[in-house]
Design a protein around this motif. Sequence first.
Motif, PDB file in Angstrom:
ATOM      1  N   MET A   1      -5.519   4.941  -6.969  1.00 11.75           N
ATOM      2  CA  MET A   1      -4.692   5.048  -8.174  1.00 11.75           C
ATOM      3  C   MET A   1      -4.999   3.929  -9.149  1.00 11.75           C
ATOM      4  O   MET A   1      -5.014   2.772  -8.765  1.00 11.75           O
ATOM      5  CB  MET A   1      -3.222   4.942  -7.792  1.00 11.75           C
ATOM      6  CG  MET A   1      -2.672   6.239  -7.302  1.00 11.75           C
ATOM      7  SD  MET A   1      -1.188   5.911  -6.356  1.00 11.75           S
ATOM      8  CE  MET A   1      -1.718   6.462  -4.746  1.00 11.75           C
ATOM      9  N   HIS A 187     -13.004   4.715 -10.884  1.00 11.03           N
ATOM     10  CA  HIS A 187     -11.975   4.250  -9.949  1.00 11.03           C
ATOM     11  C   HIS A 187     -11.484   5.418  -9.075  1.00 11.03           C
ATOM     12  O   HIS A 187     -11.444   5.323  -7.855  1.00 11.03           O
ATOM     13  CB  HIS A 187     -10.829   3.644 -10.767  1.00 11.03           C
ATOM     14  CG  HIS A 187      -9.695   3.100  -9.953  1.00 11.03           C
ATOM     15  ND1 HIS A 187      -9.254   1.800 -10.054  1.00 11.03           N
ATOM     16  CD2 HIS A 187      -8.891   3.684  -9.033  1.00 11.03           C
ATOM     17  CE1 HIS A 187      -8.254   1.611  -9.218  1.00 11.03           C
ATOM     18  NE2 HIS A 187      -7.994   2.747  -8.593  1.00 11.03           N
ATOM     19  N   HIS A 197      -7.397   0.138  -1.791  1.00 13.00           N
ATOM     20  CA  HIS A 197      -8.000  -0.803  -2.748  1.00 13.00           C
ATOM     21  C   HIS A 197      -8.636  -1.975  -1.992  1.00 13.00           C
ATOM     22  O   HIS A 197      -8.427  -3.129  -2.324  1.00 13.00           O
ATOM     23  CB  HIS A 197      -6.959  -1.291  -3.760  1.00 13.00           C
ATOM     24  CG  HIS A 197      -6.498  -0.216  -4.690  1.00 13.00           C
ATOM     25  ND1 HIS A 197      -5.182   0.133  -4.855  1.00 13.00           N
ATOM     26  CD2 HIS A 197      -7.198   0.616  -5.506  1.00 13.00           C
ATOM     27  CE1 HIS A 197      -5.102   1.144  -5.720  1.00 13.00           C
ATOM     28  NE2 HIS A 197      -6.298   1.451  -6.124  1.00 13.00           N
TER      29      HIS A 197
END
Length: 225
Positions: A1, A187, A197
């Motif tokens: 995200m 991303h 992440h």
Amino acid sequence: MANNPYQRRNKLGFGISLKLNHQGQLIVAAPKLIPRFILDQLVDQHQSWIDKQKKRLKKQQPMLGKNFVYLFGKRYQLRVADLHQAVGGFFIIDDELVYQPPSGLTIIKKNQLPPKLKLEKFLKNSAINYLAPRTHQLAEKMNLKFSRIVFKQQKTRWGSCSSQKNLNFNWRLVHFPPPVIDYVIIHELAHLVHLNHSARFWALVAKFDGKYKQHKKILRQAALD
Ligand SMILES: [Zn+2]
């Protein structure tokens, strides 16, 4: 995200949270049974966080105002005019985004602005026209496969990637320069490999966007409403 563009919230536990709205006003959310003096104490304790958020809000750049809009990183004045085109719609003329109503239907007043819904539709279409082919290009470059792309106006995200390999993008990315939009695409595509992440995730992002830190910062400094 990709990170939350809108507001930072400070969750304090017990269902209490602090946040600042775009006018810089502090909003305290708490269950009814928590006494006011406790909340006042909490606000006092978090004054340095509040000051930091206020400073951040002041630096934020609005992407869409009453009479202007950022489109792919460039600022345009909004205006309504009869451009004598056969079909109405939005037209870029120098540094203006001019809306022509369907011809013969409207009398144009001085300082009239384009209807909000028409402008949103135009921005959304512009976002789709850029993001859809670009996502395919970048996926090919990264040698990755996704299922489908969905466009939303999300309150909290620029993009997301589901475990079913569906990509979601916030159509309000349309305000940013293409390299910043590409960062969000890269991303989300990188999440097809790493659903987190982690350092390995960021290493993959960096491989395809050497300036990702700078692009992240630009997204963080933007105010969307
Ligand atoms: Zn992410």
